[in-house]
Design an enzyme around this catalytic site. Structure first.
Site, PDB file in Angstrom:
ATOM      1  N   PHE A 181       0.863  -1.182   0.000  1.00  0.00           N
ATOM      2  CA  PHE A 181       0.000   0.000   0.000  1.00  0.00           C
ATOM      3  C   PHE A 181       0.904   1.239   0.000  1.00  0.00           C
ATOM      4  CE2 PHE A 181      -2.759   3.122   2.163  1.00  0.00           C
ATOM      5  CZ  PHE A 181      -3.934   2.962   1.444  1.00  0.00           C
ATOM      6  N   SER A 183       1.463   3.964   1.490  1.00  0.00           N
ATOM      7  CA  SER A 183       2.048   4.571   2.691  1.00  0.00           C
ATOM      8  C   SER A 183       2.939   3.615   3.482  1.00  0.00           C
ATOM      9  CB  SER A 183       0.932   5.079   3.611  1.00  0.00           C
ATOM     10  OG  SER A 183       0.108   4.007   4.048  1.00  0.00           O
ATOM     11  N   LYS A 184       3.053   2.367   3.046  1.00  0.00           N
ATOM     12  CA  LYS A 184       3.897   1.407   3.765  1.00  0.00           C
ATOM     13  C   LYS A 184       5.376   1.732   3.538  1.00  0.00           C
ATOM     14  CE  LYS A 184       0.222  -0.892   4.981  1.00  0.00           C
ATOM     15  NZ  LYS A 184      -0.381  -0.622   6.305  1.00  0.00           N
ATOM     16  N   PRO A 185       6.272   1.131   4.345  1.00  0.00           N
ATOM     17  CA  PRO A 185       7.702   1.416   4.156  1.00  0.00           C
ATOM     18  C   PRO A 185       8.176   1.186   2.724  1.00  0.00           C
ATOM     19  CG  PRO A 185       7.369   0.309   6.251  1.00  0.00           C
ATOM     20  CD  PRO A 185       6.034   0.314   5.561  1.00  0.00           C
TER      21      PRO A 185
END
EC number: 2.6.1.98
Length: 364
Positions: A181, A183-185
């Site tokens: 997704f 916004s994940k790292p």
């Protein structure tokens, strides 16, 4: 200021991302194109797992993993109530029963010491969540699972890049599931995810399930789903992998700087990171009282915040009927106090100073 600054990240990687996307547009293999296998190979090299199966989302990774291990209606899966709904959602969709063990108050991860007492003759799996980027006590969880012949599925949606006792998140248990997704790292520009395992049979099952249960074209050997990750999204992740190690190091530098700056503030409790592991810092979360007023004060200074998560799953309307009279004190208290501050590899020190200064002024 952005809560997660994807625009600055794109500017830093623009040429690589644009080139990768253009390559897909040129060859036109939008489903299961060559970038899919290339990404899987690179993720195997990164994690050390034997197999990687890219899928349509982190949620799909959990669903396919549960299907691959053979979860049946009535089977129980022990997990945490303090997580995003997808963790429990996939269990319920397959007819399973989530069983909640409370969290550690200082990390917000599942408390491994509370798991064994939840095991019954219907228990089939344990699903710890590596919340905010830090893994739970996976060795203890794996040891419990081994004693009772259970499967362990790490929900590593927030922890790709983290390590636990020298091993990478996603390569710590029977199955590891992560999310790409945005916004994940490590994020793509839509939905995407991956499953990791070193079990050959589970890997084969996952590969077949993600393409409607096919072992070969139009040969359906099991019930499956349409769970493939788009070639374009794989291309984006491949471009972002080029500086991912730097980004993880930068997130850790920023988290340490947050810790130094926030330690001086009365009224802010920092989450613990155990000495035998680190965090990918998917979010930088603190615990505060009077969260609503603090968030409003920060918003007035154009500083975004987030709450992951404001209500534990045993109190959510969709699941509350499964958990009548369920009391999970640590999860309930955390839900009232957690506050996420801006965090991404491109957060500047001056922006970080602004956040801390505004938080200092907002504290009661």
């Amino acid at each position: 200021m952005e809560f997660v600054d994807l625009k600055t990240q794109y500017r830093a990687l623009k040429s690589q991302i644009d080139e990768r996307i253009q390559r897909v547009l040129d060859h036109g293999q939008y489903i299961m194109g060559p970038e899919v296998a290339e990404l899987e190979a690179k993720l195997i090299a990164f994690t050390g797992a034997k197999h990687c199966i890219t899928v349509a989302s982190g949620t799909e990774a959990l669903l396919i993993s549960l299907m691959a291990m053979g979860l049946k209606p009535g089977d129980e899966v022990i997990t945490t109530p303090f997580t995003f709904a997808a963790t429990t959602e996939m269990i319920v969709l397959l007819g399973g029963k989530p069983v909640f063990a409370d969290i550690e108050a200082d990390t917000c991860n599942i408390d491994a010491t509370l798991i064994e007492e939840k095991i019954t003759k219907r228990t089939r799996a344990i699903m710890p969540v590596s919340l905010y980027g830090q893994c739970a006590d996976m060795d203890e969880i794996n040891a419990i699972a081994a004693r009772y012949h259970l499967v362990v599925i790490e929900d590593a949606a927030q922890s790709f890049g983290a390590t636990y006792r020298g091993n990478k998140s996603c390569n710590l248990s029977t199955l590891g599931c992560t999310s790409f997704f945005p916004s994940k790292p490590l994020g793509c520009y839509g939905d995407g995810g991956a499953i990791f395992t070193s079990d050959d049979a589970l890997a084969q099952a996952c590969r077949e399930i993600r393409v409607h249960g096919q072992s070969a074209r139009y040969t359906h050997v099991r019930v499956g789903v349409g769970g493939r990750m788009d070639t374009l999204q794989c291309a984006v992740v491949l471009a972002k992998l080029e500086r991912f190690e730097w980004e993880i190091k930068q997130r850790r530098r920023l988290s340490e700087r947050y810790r130094e700056l926030l330690n001086a503030l009365t009224g802010v409790q920092l989450l613990a990171v155990r000495k035998d592991r680190d965090s990918a810092w998917a979010q930088y979360t603190v615990l505060v009282e009077r969260r609503t007023s603090i968030r409003a004060a920060l918003q007035a200074q154009y500083i975004p915040t987030a709450v992951h998560y404001p209500k534990p799953l045993h109190q959510q309307p969709a699941y509350a009927g499964l958990f009548r009279d369920c009391k999970l004190a640590a999860s309930e208290q955390a839900a009232e106090r957690v506050l996420g501050l801006p965090m991404s590899a491109d957060l500047s020190y001056s922006q970080q100073d602004r956040v801390v200064s505004a938080l200092r002024g907002a504290l009661p």
